[in-house]
Scaffold this motif. Structure first.
Motif, PDB file in Angstrom:
ATOM      1  N   LYS A  31       0.829  -1.209   0.000  1.00 26.79           N
ATOM      2  CA  LYS A  31       0.000   0.000   0.000  1.00 26.79           C
ATOM      3  C   LYS A  31       0.857   1.249   0.000  1.00 26.79           C
ATOM      4  O   LYS A  31       0.565   2.227  -0.687  1.00 26.79           O
ATOM      5  N   GLU A  35       1.156   4.229  -2.921  1.00 31.67           N
ATOM      6  CA  GLU A  35       0.991   5.635  -2.592  1.00 31.67           C
ATOM      7  C   GLU A  35       2.223   6.446  -2.979  1.00 31.67           C
ATOM      8  O   GLU A  35       2.109   7.574  -3.457  1.00 31.67           O
ATOM      9  N   HIS A  40      -3.616   6.315  -6.197  1.00 30.36           N
ATOM     10  CA  HIS A  40      -4.581   6.282  -5.115  1.00 30.36           C
ATOM     11  C   HIS A  40      -5.872   5.581  -5.527  1.00 30.36           C
ATOM     12  O   HIS A  40      -6.414   4.792  -4.767  1.00 30.36           O
ATOM     13  N   LYS A  41      -6.356   5.841  -6.721  1.00 32.58           N
ATOM     14  CA  LYS A  41      -7.635   5.297  -7.168  1.00 32.58           C
ATOM     15  C   LYS A  41      -7.432   4.264  -8.271  1.00 32.58           C
ATOM     16  O   LYS A  41      -6.434   4.278  -8.992  1.00 32.58           O
TER      17      LYS A  41
END
Length: 70
Positions: A31, A35, A40-41
């Motif tokens: 994660k 980032e 992020h999406k």
């Protein structure tokens, strides 16, 4: 642009990285790598220079992203 061995190199290769899978149920390290890549999406695409640091990050999350060279 990179200063490499006293030569100003302006033509670094560019790569496009797209997030194609979710980070749910992934390790905290994966994660954080997503980032740090700026993803992020789902479906988000970012462009990075083709450096060993970026390639190492992509290798850690290659099952979550799609990569295109420019």
């Amino acid at each position: 642009m990179v200063w490499l061995k006293y030569i100003w190199k302006d033509t670094m290769a560019k790569i496009k990285v797209t997030k194609v899978r979710s980070a749910i149920n992934r390790t905290q390290n994966q994660k954080r790598v997503l980032e740090s890549l700026g993803l992020h999406k789902m479906g988000q695409t970012v462009e990075h220079e083709d450096t060993p640091n970026i390639l190492g990050m992509i290798r850690k999350v290659n099952h979550l992203v799609s990569v295109e060279t420019k």
